[in-house]
Design a protein around this motif. Sequence first.
Motif, PDB file in Angstrom:
ATOM      1  N   VAL A   1      -0.021 -42.507  23.948  1.00 43.59           N
ATOM      2  CA  VAL A   1       0.247 -43.871  24.406  1.00 43.59           C
ATOM      3  C   VAL A   1      -1.084 -44.542  24.726  1.00 43.59           C
ATOM      4  O   VAL A   1      -1.889 -44.013  25.493  1.00 43.59           O
ATOM      5  N   THR A   2      -1.333 -45.695  24.147  1.00 46.25           N
ATOM      6  CA  THR A   2      -2.568 -46.411  24.389  1.00 46.25           C
ATOM      7  C   THR A   2      -2.472 -47.225  25.674  1.00 46.25           C
ATOM      8  O   THR A   2      -1.576 -48.061  25.821  1.00 46.25           O
ATOM      9  N   LEU A   3      -3.387 -46.971  26.569  1.00 45.19           N
ATOM     10  CA  LEU A   3      -3.505 -47.743  27.800  1.00 45.19           C
ATOM     11  C   LEU A   3      -4.712 -48.648  27.656  1.00 45.19           C
ATOM     12  O   LEU A   3      -5.851 -48.186  27.562  1.00 45.19           O
ATOM     13  N   LYS A   4      -4.477 -49.946  27.637  1.00 47.56           N
ATOM     14  CA  LYS A   4      -5.541 -50.909  27.383  1.00 47.56           C
ATOM     15  C   LYS A   4      -6.432 -51.064  28.603  1.00 47.56           C
ATOM     16  O   LYS A   4      -5.962 -51.063  29.746  1.00 47.56           O
ATOM     17  N   ALA A   5      -7.708 -51.213  28.356  1.00 54.64           N
ATOM     18  CA  ALA A   5      -8.663 -51.422  29.445  1.00 54.64           C
ATOM     19  C   ALA A   5      -8.285 -52.644  30.269  1.00 54.64           C
ATOM     20  O   ALA A   5      -7.865 -53.670  29.731  1.00 54.64           O
ATOM     21  N   ASP A   6      -8.409 -52.510  31.588  1.00 59.06           N
ATOM     22  CA  ASP A   6      -8.207 -53.609  32.545  1.00 59.06           C
ATOM     23  C   ASP A   6      -6.793 -54.179  32.532  1.00 59.06           C
ATOM     24  O   ASP A   6      -6.570 -55.324  32.921  1.00 59.06           O
ATOM     25  N   SER A   7      -5.828 -53.370  32.100  1.00 57.35           N
ATOM     26  CA  SER A   7      -4.413 -53.739  32.188  1.00 57.35           C
ATOM     27  C   SER A   7      -3.726 -52.790  33.165  1.00 57.35           C
ATOM     28  O   SER A   7      -4.008 -51.591  33.158  1.00 57.35           O
ATOM     29  N   PRO A   8      -2.829 -53.282  34.021  1.00 53.96           N
ATOM     30  CA  PRO A   8      -2.259 -52.436  35.066  1.00 53.96           C
ATOM     31  C   PRO A   8      -1.406 -51.295  34.522  1.00 53.96           C
ATOM     32  O   PRO A   8      -0.550 -51.491  33.660  1.00 53.96           O
ATOM     33  N   VAL A   9      -1.676 -50.106  35.049  1.00 52.37           N
ATOM     34  CA  VAL A   9      -0.901 -48.907  34.760  1.00 52.37           C
ATOM     35  C   VAL A   9      -0.322 -48.429  36.084  1.00 52.37           C
ATOM     36  O   VAL A   9      -1.070 -48.079  37.002  1.00 52.37           O
ATOM     37  N   LEU A  10       0.991 -48.442  36.213  1.00 49.65           N
ATOM     38  CA  LEU A  10       1.654 -48.030  37.447  1.00 49.65           C
ATOM     39  C   LEU A  10       2.236 -46.636  37.306  1.00 49.65           C
ATOM     40  O   LEU A  10       2.573 -46.201  36.205  1.00 49.65           O
ATOM     41  N   ILE A  11       2.362 -45.962  38.425  1.00 47.82           N
ATOM     42  CA  ILE A  11       2.955 -44.630  38.464  1.00 47.82           C
ATOM     43  C   ILE A  11       4.394 -44.746  38.962  1.00 47.82           C
ATOM     44  O   ILE A  11       4.651 -45.347  40.009  1.00 47.82           O
ATOM     45  N   SER A  12       5.322 -44.175  38.210  1.00 48.53           N
ATOM     46  CA  SER A  12       6.695 -44.070  38.696  1.00 48.53           C
ATOM     47  C   SER A  12       6.834 -42.744  39.432  1.00 48.53           C
ATOM     48  O   SER A  12       7.026 -41.695  38.821  1.00 48.53           O
ATOM     49  N   PHE A  13       6.722 -42.797  40.746  1.00 54.31           N
ATOM     50  CA  PHE A  13       6.887 -41.586  41.548  1.00 54.31           C
ATOM     51  C   PHE A  13       8.297 -41.034  41.381  1.00 54.31           C
ATOM     52  O   PHE A  13       8.495 -39.816  41.316  1.00 54.31           O
ATOM     53  N   ALA A  14       9.268 -41.933  41.288  1.00 52.65           N
ATOM     54  CA  ALA A  14      10.663 -41.503  41.136  1.00 52.65           C
ATOM     55  C   ALA A  14      10.867 -40.788  39.812  1.00 52.65           C
ATOM     56  O   ALA A  14      11.506 -39.723  39.748  1.00 52.65           O
ATOM     57  N   ALA A  15      10.341 -41.349  38.720  1.00 51.22           N
ATOM     58  CA  ALA A  15      10.516 -40.721  37.411  1.00 51.22           C
ATOM     59  C   ALA A  15       9.723 -39.430  37.296  1.00 51.22           C
ATOM     60  O   ALA A  15      10.201 -38.445  36.727  1.00 51.22           O
ATOM     61  N   ALA A  16       8.514 -39.403  37.840  1.00 51.82           N
ATOM     62  CA  ALA A  16       7.694 -38.197  37.779  1.00 51.82           C
ATOM     63  C   ALA A  16       8.358 -37.052  38.531  1.00 51.82           C
ATOM     64  O   ALA A  16       8.358 -35.898  38.071  1.00 51.82           O
ATOM     65  N   ASN A  17       8.941 -37.364  39.696  1.00 48.64           N
ATOM     66  CA  ASN A  17       9.617 -36.316  40.471  1.00 48.64           C
ATOM     67  C   ASN A  17      10.841 -35.763  39.759  1.00 48.64           C
ATOM     68  O   ASN A  17      11.219 -34.603  39.963  1.00 48.64           O
ATOM     69  N   SER A  18      11.496 -36.599  38.956  1.00 52.25           N
ATOM     70  CA  SER A  18      12.710 -36.159  38.263  1.00 52.25           C
ATOM     71  C   SER A  18      12.436 -35.769  36.816  1.00 52.25           C
ATOM     72  O   SER A  18      13.363 -35.635  36.018  1.00 52.25           O
ATOM     73  N   ASP A  19      11.176 -35.580  36.481  1.00 53.54           N
ATOM     74  CA  ASP A  19      10.783 -35.169  35.134  1.00 53.54           C
ATOM     75  C   ASP A  19      11.501 -33.861  34.765  1.00 53.54           C
ATOM     76  O   ASP A  19      11.393 -32.865  35.488  1.00 53.54           O
ATOM     77  N   PRO A  20      12.250 -33.824  33.652  1.00 56.20           N
ATOM     78  CA  PRO A  20      12.942 -32.583  33.263  1.00 56.20           C
ATOM     79  C   PRO A  20      11.999 -31.394  33.111  1.00 56.20           C
ATOM     80  O   PRO A  20      12.430 -30.242  33.257  1.00 56.20           O
ATOM     81  N   ALA A  21      10.724 -31.659  32.843  1.00 52.75           N
ATOM     82  CA  ALA A  21       9.769 -30.557  32.718  1.00 52.75           C
ATOM     83  C   ALA A  21       9.594 -29.809  34.029  1.00 52.75           C
ATOM     84  O   ALA A  21       9.088 -28.676  34.039  1.00 52.75           O
TER      85      ALA A  21
END
Length: 466
Positions: A315-335
């Motif tokens: 996934v390309t993350l463009k310079a100087d564009s906001p990238v947010l963390i989903s704490f809820a999704a990360a915690n429920s990651d099937p992995a």
Amino acid sequence: MDSSSGSTPYSAPSGCPMHGERQTSLYGPEFAADPQRVYDAFRAHGLAAPIELAPGVEATLVVQHEAALRVLQNPSYFARDSRRWAALREGRVPMDSPVLPMMMYRPNCLFTDGTEHLRLRKAVTESLARLNTTRLSRDVERIADYLIDQFVERGSADLLGDYAKLLPLLLFNQLFGCPGDIGDRLTRSMSAIFDGVDVLRANTELTECLMELVALKRRQPGEDITSWLIQHPAGLRDEELKDQLVMLMGAGVEPERNLIANALLLMLSRETGAPQRRGTGMLVEDAIDDVLWNNPPIANYAAHYPVQDIDLGGVTLKADSPVLISFAAANSDPALTDARQTLSKGAHLAWGAGPHVCPAKSPAQLIALTAIEKVLNSVPDLALAVAPASVEWRPGPFHRALVSLPVRFTPAPARRSSAVPAAPSSAAPLREAAPEPVPSASYDRTAEQPKKAKGWWSSFLDVFRV
């Protein structure tokens, strides 16, 4: 992953697999009603997805646990300083957007990097370390008693609006040493910002009253966090002091009320009105832990800005564009499904990770634990007044917040006078014993001059005046 090792954990992106895809809104009622469905759909796409935080405000949301840690733990590649935000600099973000107060740059340890971040964070953590936990618990209990007395005779209440929402506001005014007039304005403006109501005016009022508080505490220091920040060897300027307070209050009020309310909802849903929660049922500590894993109060936040175009797992993350963390999704990651059996209770990302991990984790958990135990013990037959599945969730991209938490119980007499005597000139010092309420009979109403309607903080101070 350690970005200081000299190796580069990211390659230059070869293309953007998200190009041309429609952003998913995170601010509508559909998302609020079932965010997990949205997170699951995002995971089918990849470890991150394009989103719209508010009309005209685009970002990328990281939904995979390992990818979230890579962003959170690598400040050399992902900066927190929102002055990098290209769309905002170029005028493509509406200045009246409801998300700006939560994302705009402020000179505090949430939006700074490197040595400046270390200097500001040291002032915050060392000031918080001066809190007396025994005193903190007593302050929570005192405020809880006051709030419970306002509804205990009715036999019904909204545990969000009548309790979980007000308790952190009153407590933080106490912790920061606010006098009545400043505290009332802080309470009003903070609530408006979190609810996205007239945010420009609310942000202006918040700034004005915090600058007044800083000026007051420079003249009249006390045993409170504001005074401790002023006295810290970091030598914070007034603007820096004001914005550390914005961060601390913002991080302490909205997440705390959601943690209290969400944990109460979980316990009351599981117990269906039975008294098991006092012993054999779900412990309060377990309910708080469950919420932090599965329904975190701040679900999506921690905006980062890539310092260059970065390929993160395709996934390309463009310079100087906001990238947010989903704490809820990360915690429920099937992995994590199998790994969670062996992970510690605190292995979730609800408090963040890396250099910007929440500095107030311990007091925040103590406040929630004390507040929940107090209301459950004070109102023994507390029960949900609606089916658990019918509760409404407040729309918004950042939080997981109830609209209300209606409950019913057997009415009981209030335990202390709710009369409102004359207001004191300032808040009681943080480490003094709680004064006794003044009986209504001792209050001479004939001598009272006409006054403006009081807010919650002034009314609370009135009851507990010396």
